[in-house]
Write an enzyme that holds these catalytic residues in place. Structure first.
Site, PDB file in Angstrom:
ATOM      1  N   ALA A 196       0.851  -1.189   0.000  1.00  0.00           N
ATOM      2  CA  ALA A 196       0.000   0.000   0.000  1.00  0.00           C
ATOM      3  C   ALA A 196       0.885   1.237   0.000  1.00  0.00           C
ATOM      4  O   ALA A 196       2.027   1.205   0.462  1.00  0.00           O
ATOM      5  CB  ALA A 196      -0.926   0.015   1.210  1.00  0.00           C
ATOM      6  N   ASP A 197       0.332   2.319  -0.523  1.00  0.00           N
ATOM      7  CA  ASP A 197       1.043   3.594  -0.507  1.00  0.00           C
ATOM      8  C   ASP A 197       0.771   4.365   0.779  1.00  0.00           C
ATOM      9  O   ASP A 197       1.631   5.096   1.263  1.00  0.00           O
ATOM     10  CB  ASP A 197       0.640   4.422  -1.725  1.00  0.00           C
ATOM     11  CG  ASP A 197       0.992   3.707  -3.018  1.00  0.00           C
ATOM     12  OD1 ASP A 197       2.176   3.367  -3.202  1.00  0.00           O
ATOM     13  OD2 ASP A 197       0.085   3.462  -3.835  1.00  0.00           O
ATOM     14  N   GLU A 226      -5.809  -4.991  -8.728  1.00  0.00           N
ATOM     15  CA  GLU A 226      -5.585  -5.200  -7.297  1.00  0.00           C
ATOM     16  C   GLU A 226      -6.902  -5.198  -6.533  1.00  0.00           C
ATOM     17  O   GLU A 226      -7.117  -6.017  -5.630  1.00  0.00           O
ATOM     18  CB  GLU A 226      -4.656  -4.112  -6.750  1.00  0.00           C
ATOM     19  CG  GLU A 226      -3.205  -4.285  -7.174  1.00  0.00           C
ATOM     20  CD  GLU A 226      -2.330  -3.127  -6.741  1.00  0.00           C
ATOM     21  OE1 GLU A 226      -1.118  -3.350  -6.572  1.00  0.00           O
ATOM     22  OE2 GLU A 226      -2.835  -1.999  -6.584  1.00  0.00           O
TER      23      GLU A 226
END
Length: 241
Positions: free
Chosen positions: A85-86, A105
């Protein structure tokens, strides 16, 4: 310990959840790549699993590492998806899509009984929005789509600049980035997203928006690696509640 080592630690901890016979969603990005590589080592040692990749890049990595692959057309569900995840907030809402694979995703995560997010602890934030929010769009009618997105931003109490993502490196450097599905990505620099679920709903209702990088209620747990070790955070409510 450098960032790459922390990512690998998080991937190794997630791998402990994998059991023989499982059907796995394989995420995209630098952290998920560590998971695929470690999974390949376990497969070589006799672990029986099968994976669904979320991008062409992950498909190539998994094939190189000897991980057997299938598709969601051939199986009816996935036991676990492991992905990076960012950004991750305390509700385990996510911003994803920095690698450009957000559509696949999200499809794979939604088809999974559990989604385990793996990251270094710099991805843990009190509020989403510091990282640009990716919005996957159809190129046709882009001007109208952008205006509708700006209206949705205003209605949800956020504002910021949007830019069409450009490819970096290789022979496509500087050209418009094109997703595996043939779409473009708008990156929105919003600073702070006050109500991620409302913004997610508003963006999903816009014709021309294929998908967005807000993953709401999909992550079951997060594995965060930092200088003081591994933290595992469980979502307060089970997925689907």
């Amino acid at each position: 310990m450098n960032m790459d080592q922390l990512k690998r630690q998080a991937a190794a901890r997630a791998l402990e959840e994998v059991r023989d016979g499982m059907q796995l969603g394989l995420g995209t990005g630098s952290t998920a790549k560590h998971f695929v590589e470690l999974l390949g080592e376990r497969v070589a040692a006799g672990l029986k699993v099968i994976g669904v990749p979320t991008s062409e890049a992950t498909r190539l990595d998994a094939t190189r590492c000897g991980v057997p692959l299938t598709t969601l057309d051939e199986i009816d569900h996935l036991d676990i998806t492991v992905d990076g995840a960012d950004e991750i907030d305390p509700e385990l809402n996510l911003i994803k899509g920095g690698g450009g694979a957000l559509l696949r995703e999200k499809i794979v995560a939604a088809a999974s009984d559990r989604m385990i997010v793996i990251a270094d602890d710099t991805k843990w934030v009190p509020t989403l929005g510091r990282f640009p929010l990716p919005i996957e769009v159809i190129p046709f009618g882009l001007g109208a789509t952008r205006r509708a997105i700006e209206t949705a931003f205003a209605q949800c109490g956020v504002s910021g600049q949007m830019a069409v993502r450009k490819a970096k490196g290789g022979d496509k450097d500087g050209h418009v980035f094109v997703t595996d599905g043939g779409h473009w990505i708008l990156d929105a620099q919003l600073g702070r997203i006050v109500d991620p679920p409302s913004l997610a709903k508003a963006l999903s209702a816009i014709p021309g928006v294929v998908e967005h990088g807000l993953f709401i209620g999909l992550a079951s747990s997060a594995v965060l690696a930092g200088g003081e070790g591994i933290r595992v955070i469980e979502r307060r409510k089970p997925k689907g509640d």
